[in-house]
Scaffold this motif. Structure first.
Motif, PDB file in Angstrom:
ATOM      1  N   VAL A 275      60.072  -0.374 143.320  1.00 49.34           N
ATOM      2  CA  VAL A 275      60.705   0.343 144.426  1.00 49.34           C
ATOM      3  C   VAL A 275      60.976   1.803 144.060  1.00 49.34           C
ATOM      4  CG1 VAL A 275      62.798   0.483 145.869  1.00 49.34           C
ATOM      5  CG2 VAL A 275      61.726  -1.736 145.411  1.00 49.34           C
ATOM      6  N   VAL A 276      61.481   2.021 142.824  1.00 54.39           N
ATOM      7  CA  VAL A 276      61.883   3.380 142.447  1.00 54.39           C
ATOM      8  C   VAL A 276      60.739   4.203 141.858  1.00 54.39           C
ATOM      9  CG1 VAL A 276      64.265   2.634 142.032  1.00 54.39           C
ATOM     10  CG2 VAL A 276      62.651   2.732 140.118  1.00 54.39           C
ATOM     11  N   GLN A 277      59.625   3.539 141.460  1.00 54.53           N
ATOM     12  CA  GLN A 277      58.527   4.292 140.828  1.00 54.53           C
ATOM     13  C   GLN A 277      57.980   5.419 141.711  1.00 54.53           C
ATOM     14  OE1 GLN A 277      54.670   2.753 140.775  1.00 54.53           O
ATOM     15  NE2 GLN A 277      54.133   3.456 138.711  1.00 54.53           N
ATOM     16  N   VAL A 285      50.052   5.750 138.743  1.00 55.23           N
ATOM     17  CA  VAL A 285      49.370   4.651 139.431  1.00 55.23           C
ATOM     18  C   VAL A 285      50.431   3.684 139.941  1.00 55.23           C
ATOM     19  CG1 VAL A 285      47.754   2.729 139.179  1.00 55.23           C
ATOM     20  CG2 VAL A 285      47.365   4.877 137.933  1.00 55.23           C
ATOM     21  N   PRO A 286      50.401   3.338 141.230  1.00 56.42           N
ATOM     22  CA  PRO A 286      51.444   2.466 141.787  1.00 56.42           C
ATOM     23  C   PRO A 286      51.500   1.115 141.063  1.00 56.42           C
ATOM     24  CG  PRO A 286      50.131   3.461 143.522  1.00 56.42           C
ATOM     25  CD  PRO A 286      49.427   3.772 142.236  1.00 56.42           C
ATOM     26  N   PHE A 287      52.741   0.681 140.790  1.00 56.52           N
ATOM     27  CA  PHE A 287      52.959  -0.621 140.149  1.00 56.52           C
ATOM     28  C   PHE A 287      52.967  -1.706 141.212  1.00 56.52           C
ATOM     29  CE2 PHE A 287      55.991  -3.948 138.788  1.00 56.52           C
ATOM     30  CZ  PHE A 287      55.331  -4.404 137.656  1.00 56.52           C
ATOM     31  N   GLN A 288      52.069  -2.677 141.060  1.00 56.78           N
ATOM     32  CA  GLN A 288      51.971  -3.759 142.023  1.00 56.78           C
ATOM     33  C   GLN A 288      52.860  -4.936 141.590  1.00 56.78           C
ATOM     34  OE1 GLN A 288      50.242  -3.432 144.889  1.00 56.78           O
ATOM     35  NE2 GLN A 288      49.735  -1.342 144.210  1.00 56.78           N
TER      36      GLN A 288
END
Length: 652
Positions: A275-277, A285-288
């Motif tokens: 949520v906070v990334q 790179v978005p954390f899934q």
């Protein structure tokens, strides 16, 4: 198939035992079978319908899961929110929630199997310890109105005479009425060599008459016998926890809620990060975040975190140590003393009956008046007839051999550290050591002070009457006892005795003891012990007979009673009882204590080490629930196998 039992009742008992055993393992067998069948059905494509697979595995789960769910519910009612039952329920229900049905059942199945093995191992250890001593006969032959009658031992009164045939076990403590007889004492002492007991000497419940029918006058009730008290002592030993056991239980109470919180964080922290990334690291790179994946990791963490291996294997280690010691003829009153004996670096011995045989033989009888030897012996033996001291027994035995009649004793009192003051046939009789005569201002030949051997002097009506010279000899393994202790790096070995300094020094030189103190009153022994205790580096074991040395036994860090089976004071005061009357067993006791401590710490390091490794792997998604089961149940079983290998080492 029927069991090969010798009668119908026994066959019924065997059948019942087998049925009960079958019932215990039946739930695990049903669940295991359903898991295997379920895997084949899935492979055959028959579990395409998820609802059918869920129903199948719920049925497989119930036989092993319901008892644990019940325990968890009972714990919650008692406000025990964090225990192994709660952890297992959360982990297995969670596995079902994310569709890992076989693993959910498997975790509970293998947990249940592990618990069954643990219960069996602990139960066997407890039964083995009890079986070592629970050898009291169920019937006793008592002589009433001149006829032998078989009765329950608990109904036999003090003063009654029981008869024990060759090959039978003695049911109650008492005094030997036969002139002499041979007994097998292996059940009490572990020694296979028969022991000859003479008329008037103590016979203990549990001994076996080997050659002839004997008669014994009972002097203790059934539940007051030495064997009954020792059995009670060993049964209560498990209640006296060692410091390591107490630490592990306290540790588990903190550890379990802590890892439950960590398991929750394993699931929640990645979600919070996802949520906070974007806010903190917009270019990364978005954390899934996959809830099922992280919930699975949290469940793995929960399963691994169960402290079963520690909570079960640690006390089992002490059970094993107490059992091994019992088989060697050494009784520890609790795991705390088994732990404490490993710290001993100073051993203090009593002399008579501890390092020496305590079986005195009269070497010489000398009367101050010529021709009055038998009269002197009659007075001395009469005064000693109520005493249990080895010197008193020797004088009485000598009087019997000489055919001397005993006189009626009107009054008798012990003068601590000196001897006896008695009133016999209107005469005041003093019998004891030279200090007794000195204290009463009675003159005696100066040459007596130079006598090295043990001497008992007598005065009648304030006049010196004569003496008896006695000799005692070291026990066969006394020298071995000292060298064995030195081999364990215990070099501060001392001897305290009320006997003359010359006798004590001579024995100490023979055995290799550097510090030996004689001419000590009971209060002097206490003073010596207190002086040793002032040095905080000294961890002291005192070895005595548990009767005259009760205050010193109580003062020591570890009190050890030698040959104290028949002694109330030994049972009550000492922390450890050496049944075999062998001082060399002290080194054996220390070795067993050290071996037990090593195994207990091996279990602690192994359990925590493997759990920490698999916990780490679980957090990174490498370990599955199968590895988690091994880290919990498998480690517990390995710790149990390690604990039960404790055995009594031979004396070097």
């Amino acid at each position: 198939m029927g069991c090969n039992c010798c009668n119908q009742n026994t066959e019924s008992t065997c059948s019942k035992s087998k049925t009960d055993s079958y019932k215990i393992y039946l739930p695990a067998l049903v669940s295991f079978t359903m898991i295997i069948v379920g895997m084949f059905l899935k492979h055959a494509g028959l579990f395409e319908n998820n609802a059918l697979a869920l129903a199948w595995y719920i049925i497989a789960y119930l036989p092993v899961g319901l008892p644990v769910l019940k325990e968890a519910f009972e714990g919650l009612k008692q406000k025990e929110f964090f225990n192994e039952f709660t952890l297992m329920c959360i982990a297995t229900i969670g596995a079902f929630c994310i569709g890992e049905y076989p693993e959910g059942v498997a975790v509970m199945l293998f947990y249940t199997i592990g618990e069954l093995f643990q219960d069996r191992a602990v139960g066997k250890a407890q039964r083995n310890i009890k079986a070592l001593l629970d050898i009291r006969p169920e019937s006793s032959t008592v002589i009433r109105n001149g006829h032998p009658v078989d009765v329950i031992p608990s109904t036999v009164g003090i003063g009654e005479v029981i008869e024990v045939k060759a090959g039978e076990r003695v049911s109650l403590d008492g005094q030997m009425l036969n002139e002499y007889a041979s007994f097998n004492t292996a059940a009490l002492t572990g020694e296979s060599r028969p022991r000859t007991i003479r008329q008037g000497d103590e016979v203990l419940a549990g001994m076996i008459a080997t050659e002839q029918t004997v008669r014994i006058r009972v002097n203790k009730r059934y539940d007051e016998s030495a064997l009954s008290r020792i059995l009670k002592m060993v049964q209560e030993a498990s209640e006296r926890k060692a410091p390591t056991e107490l630490f592990i239980r306290r540790f588990a109470r903190v550890y379990t809620p802590a890892v439950t919180l960590l398991a929750a964080l394993v699931v929640l922290l990645p979600y919070i990060y996802s949520v906070v990334q974007p806010l903190l690291l917009p270019t990364a790179v978005p954390f899934q975040y996959d809830f099922s994946d992280w919930l699975y990791r949290g469940l793995v963490f929960l399963v691994i975190s169960c402290p079963c291996a520690l909570v079960v294997s640690i006390p089992l280690g002490y059970f094993g140590g107490i059992g091994a010691a019992s088989r060697a003829g050494i009784l520890f009153k609790g795991g705390n003393y088994l732990d404490g004996i490993t710290k001993v670096n100073t051993v203090v011995f009593d002399k008579t009956g501890t390092l020496t045989k305590g079986v005195f033989e009269v070497q010489q009888l000398a009367s101050a008046a010529t021709g009055k030897e038998k009269e002197l012996l009659s007075y001395m033996a009469s005064a000693e007839q109520k005493s249990t001291h080895p010197i008193a027994r020797a004088i009485l035995q000598y009087a019997r051999q000489q055919g001397v009649d005993l006189l009626a004793v009107e009054h008798s009192e012990e003068v601590s550290g000196h001897g006896l003051r008695s009133q016999i046939s209107g005469h005041q009789v003093l019998i004891g050591n030279l200090r007794l005569l000195d204290a009463n201002g009675i003159a005696y030949p100066a040459s007596l002070s130079a006598v090295v051997d043990t001497i008992a002097v007598c005065a009648i009506d304030q006049t010196y009457a004569g003496y008896i010279l006695l000799a005692d000899s070291p026990k066969d393994d006394a020298r071995t006892a000292i060298t064995s202790l030195q081999g364990l790096n215990i070099n501060n070995i001392q001897m305290l005795s009320g006997d003359k300094q010359a006798i004590v020094s001579k024995l100490a030189e023979h055995l290799g003891i550097s510090k030996a103190y004689g001419d000590l009153m009971p209060e002097d022994k206490v003073e010596k012990m207190e002086a040793l205790r002032k040095n905080p580096t000294n961890y002291i074991a005192f070895v005595g007979d548990g009767i005259n040395d009760a205050p010193v036994l109580a003062l020591s860090n570890i009190g050890i009673a030698m040959g104290g089976l028949g002694s109330d004071a030994a049972i009550e005061t000492a922390d450890v009882v050496i049944q075999t009357d062998q001082p060399s067993k002290i080194a054996t006791a220390i070795r067993i204590g050290r071996q037990t401590r090593n195994i207990v710490w091996q279990n602690i390091v192994m359990a925590l080490g493997i759990k920490l490794l698999v916990l780490t792997l679980g957090v990174f998604g490498v370990a599955t629930l199968w590895e988690a089961v091994f880290a919990d149940v498998g480690v517990a079983l390995l710790a149990i196998l390690n604990a039960i290998r404790i055995k009594a080492p031979d004396v070097e």
